[in-house]
Design a protein around this motif. Structure first.
Motif, PDB file in Angstrom:
ATOM      1  N   LYS A  92      91.548  23.714  22.873  1.00 41.92           N
ATOM      2  CA  LYS A  92      91.521  22.736  21.684  1.00 41.92           C
ATOM      3  C   LYS A  92      90.850  23.403  20.526  1.00 41.92           C
ATOM      4  N   ILE A  93      91.587  23.191  19.349  1.00 46.18           N
ATOM      5  CA  ILE A  93      91.106  23.760  18.056  1.00 46.18           C
ATOM      6  C   ILE A  93      89.801  23.126  17.740  1.00 46.18           C
ATOM      7  N   PRO A  94      88.869  23.790  17.405  1.00 44.18           N
ATOM      8  CA  PRO A  94      87.374  23.026  17.135  1.00 44.18           C
ATOM      9  C   PRO A  94      87.649  22.167  15.857  1.00 44.18           C
ATOM     10  N   HIS A  95      88.237  22.389  14.952  1.00 46.81           N
ATOM     11  CA  HIS A  95      88.379  21.697  13.811  1.00 46.81           C
ATOM     12  C   HIS A  95      89.292  20.794  13.914  1.00 46.81           C
ATOM     13  N   PRO A  96      89.085  19.559  13.506  1.00 42.37           N
ATOM     14  CA  PRO A  96      90.200  18.438  13.729  1.00 42.37           C
ATOM     15  C   PRO A  96      91.454  18.822  13.037  1.00 42.37           C
ATOM     16  N   VAL A  97      92.658  18.555  13.835  1.00 42.22           N
ATOM     17  CA  VAL A  97      93.801  18.895  13.375  1.00 42.22           C
ATOM     18  C   VAL A  97      94.616  17.583  13.528  1.00 42.22           C
ATOM     19  N   PRO A  98      95.147  16.975  12.448  1.00 39.97           N
ATOM     20  CA  PRO A  98      95.714  15.661  12.272  1.00 39.97           C
ATOM     21  C   PRO A  98      97.205  15.712  12.933  1.00 39.97           C
ATOM     22  N   LEU A  99      97.898  16.669  13.002  1.00 39.69           N
ATOM     23  CA  LEU A  99      99.188  16.760  13.479  1.00 39.69           C
ATOM     24  C   LEU A  99      99.516  18.025  14.147  1.00 39.69           C
ATOM     25  N   ASP A 100     100.234  17.797  15.113  1.00 33.77           N
ATOM     26  CA  ASP A 100     100.869  19.155  16.005  1.00 33.77           C
ATOM     27  C   ASP A 100     101.991  19.867  15.230  1.00 33.77           C
ATOM     28  N   LEU A 101     102.000  21.073  15.662  1.00 32.50           N
ATOM     29  CA  LEU A 101     103.130  21.774  15.046  1.00 32.50           C
ATOM     30  C   LEU A 101     104.353  21.087  15.334  1.00 32.50           C
ATOM     31  N   TRP A 102     104.659  20.955  16.559  1.00 34.51           N
ATOM     32  CA  TRP A 102     105.896  20.460  17.051  1.00 34.51           C
ATOM     33  C   TRP A 102     105.855  19.068  17.141  1.00 34.51           C
ATOM     34  N   ASP A 103     106.815  18.385  16.684  1.00 36.18           N
ATOM     35  CA  ASP A 103     107.004  16.932  16.593  1.00 36.18           C
ATOM     36  C   ASP A 103     105.935  16.156  16.076  1.00 36.18           C
ATOM     37  N   PRO A 104     105.345  16.408  14.801  1.00 37.93           N
ATOM     38  CA  PRO A 104     103.956  15.848  14.468  1.00 37.93           C
ATOM     39  C   PRO A 104     104.181  14.350  14.520  1.00 37.93           C
ATOM     40  N   VAL A 105     105.344  13.797  14.049  1.00 40.41           N
ATOM     41  CA  VAL A 105     105.273  12.311  13.981  1.00 40.41           C
ATOM     42  C   VAL A 105     105.735  11.617  15.180  1.00 40.41           C
ATOM     43  N   GLY A 106     105.942  12.305  16.262  1.00 42.95           N
ATOM     44  CA  GLY A 106     106.473  11.899  17.560  1.00 42.95           C
ATOM     45  C   GLY A 106     107.726  11.209  17.511  1.00 42.95           C
ATOM     46  N   PHE A 107     108.870  11.675  16.922  1.00 41.24           N
ATOM     47  CA  PHE A 107     110.194  11.289  17.000  1.00 41.24           C
ATOM     48  C   PHE A 107     110.846  11.314  18.412  1.00 41.24           C
ATOM     49  N   THR A 108     110.339  12.265  19.249  1.00 44.48           N
ATOM     50  CA  THR A 108     110.866  12.586  20.746  1.00 44.48           C
ATOM     51  C   THR A 108     110.088  11.955  21.787  1.00 44.48           C
ATOM     52  N   LYS A 109     109.205  11.392  21.264  1.00 42.88           N
ATOM     53  CA  LYS A 109     108.102  10.785  22.139  1.00 42.88           C
ATOM     54  C   LYS A 109     108.655   9.886  23.349  1.00 42.88           C
ATOM     55  N   ASN A 110     109.538   8.867  23.117  1.00 45.89           N
ATOM     56  CA  ASN A 110     110.211   8.205  23.921  1.00 45.89           C
ATOM     57  C   ASN A 110     111.747   8.640  24.524  1.00 45.89           C
ATOM     58  N   SER A 111     112.045   9.677  24.087  1.00 46.18           N
ATOM     59  CA  SER A 111     113.434  10.508  24.376  1.00 46.18           C
ATOM     60  C   SER A 111     113.644  10.660  25.941  1.00 46.18           C
ATOM     61  N   SER A 112     114.588  10.276  26.237  1.00 50.29           N
ATOM     62  CA  SER A 112     115.048  10.539  27.880  1.00 50.29           C
ATOM     63  C   SER A 112     115.058  12.007  27.898  1.00 50.29           C
ATOM     64  N   PRO A 113     114.980  12.694  29.226  1.00 50.59           N
ATOM     65  CA  PRO A 113     115.130  13.871  29.717  1.00 50.59           C
ATOM     66  C   PRO A 113     116.487  14.632  29.477  1.00 50.59           C
ATOM     67  N   GLU A 114     117.686  13.527  29.464  1.00 49.35           N
ATOM     68  CA  GLU A 114     118.994  13.877  29.048  1.00 49.35           C
ATOM     69  C   GLU A 114     118.987  14.271  27.730  1.00 49.35           C
ATOM     70  N   LYS A 115     118.473  13.282  26.667  1.00 53.90           N
ATOM     71  CA  LYS A 115     118.552  13.645  25.501  1.00 53.90           C
ATOM     72  C   LYS A 115     117.845  14.702  25.029  1.00 53.90           C
ATOM     73  N   LEU A 116     116.629  14.852  25.550  1.00 55.59           N
ATOM     74  CA  LEU A 116     115.842  16.166  25.111  1.00 55.59           C
ATOM     75  C   LEU A 116     116.528  17.659  25.540  1.00 55.59           C
ATOM     76  N   GLU A 117     117.268  17.615  26.926  1.00 52.99           N
ATOM     77  CA  GLU A 117     117.842  18.521  27.204  1.00 52.99           C
ATOM     78  C   GLU A 117     119.005  19.014  26.124  1.00 52.99           C
ATOM     79  N   ARG A 118     119.730  17.847  25.753  1.00 57.38           N
ATOM     80  CA  ARG A 118     120.792  17.968  24.931  1.00 57.38           C
ATOM     81  C   ARG A 118     120.341  18.518  23.330  1.00 57.38           C
TER      82      ARG A 118
END
Length: 269
Positions: A188-214
């Protein structure tokens, strides 16, 4: 920073990018590469994610017209004596990473060429409308900020924070979370980091495996096209007339795109 700076010229001049330029060109020809498949049976001592057979099968998904096309024989290579499947994982990750950089660079190049600049940027005179000259106008301290930040991202992604390495069963192209790394809390980064580099706002959070693969397959195809597109812009700027379709559209550039600090210092002089 300036949109052209953060995209077109970071990708165009960063040493990390150009140290692997030849690899990027080779990878653009490696049509069978795929973003994700289930782990294949492990060979001795190495849990692999992809084999040549996986690449051949997924080539049709990536491009049904071209299919499996590997003129350089990269799918049979054995880099550093680590094994063919290790090499495939390394090449797969490199292709995805270069594709992402090229997509950002191509968009940034086009934006700056049309006079669109991000209002907040590293202090400096960015009056040129030529994206190829933009990096030359960045102060040396600003260049180091960009390169060191990219270096940190590279270090973090290779540190083990992502769990299994992409050459040993990990997923090629995956970037670890800053706040919940798969490798454990010790990363973990010692300093608080509000957003991740990958998908910072969670667009793919609830995506199906098929949609992610595509989506991964689409990303690879877009990345390949962007690599060719970005190199065409740089080539026309450096050698006017080398890309007939862009003649008289891309302003010429008389600098050296292979020497990012040419206007500041040189270790060879």
């Amino acid at each position: 920073g300036d949109q052209g700076l953060h995209a077109a010229h970071w990708s165009r001049t960063c040493p990390i990018y150009f140290l692997t330029m030849q690899t990027a060109l080779a990878l653009a020809l490696l049509a069978p590469a795929a973003a994700f498949v289930a782990p294949a049976p492990a060979s001795t001592g190495v849990k692999v994610q992809e084999t040549k057979a996986d690449l051949e099968a997924l080539a049709v998904k990536l491009n049904p017209v071209v299919g499996y096309y590997d003129p350089l024989g990269l799918a049979d290579a054995d880099f550093w004596g680590r094994g063919n499947e290790y090499t495939i994982g390394w090449l797969r990750h490199a292709e995805i990473k270069h594709g992402r950089v090229a997509m950002a660079g191509f968009v940034g190049y086009c934006l700056h060429a049309n006079g669109i600049q991000f209002p907040i940027h590293i202090p400096g005179d960015y009056s040129t409308k030529s994206p190829a000259e933009l990096w030359d106008q960045v102060p040396e301290s600003g260049k180091w900020q960009i390169i060191l930040f990219v270096g940190f991202l590279e270090f973090f992604s290779e540190s083990g924070a992502n769990g299994a390495h992409y050459t040993k069963g990990g997923k090629p192209g995956a970037f670890p979370s800053f706040n919940a790394p798969a490798g454990g809390d010790q990363y973990k980064i010692p300093h608080p980091v509000p957003l991740d580099l990958w998908d910072p706002v969670g667009f793919t959070k609830n995506s199906s495996p098929e949609k992610l693969e595509r989506g991964r397959l689409i990303e690879i195809n877009n990345g390949r096209l962007a690599m060719l597109g970005l190199f065409s812009l740089i080539s026309e700027a450096t050698v006017p007339g080398s890309v007939p379709a862009l003649k008289d559209i891309i302003p010429p550039y008389d600098g050296n795109v292979m020497i990012p600090f040419s206007g500041d210092f040189s270790i060879f002089s």
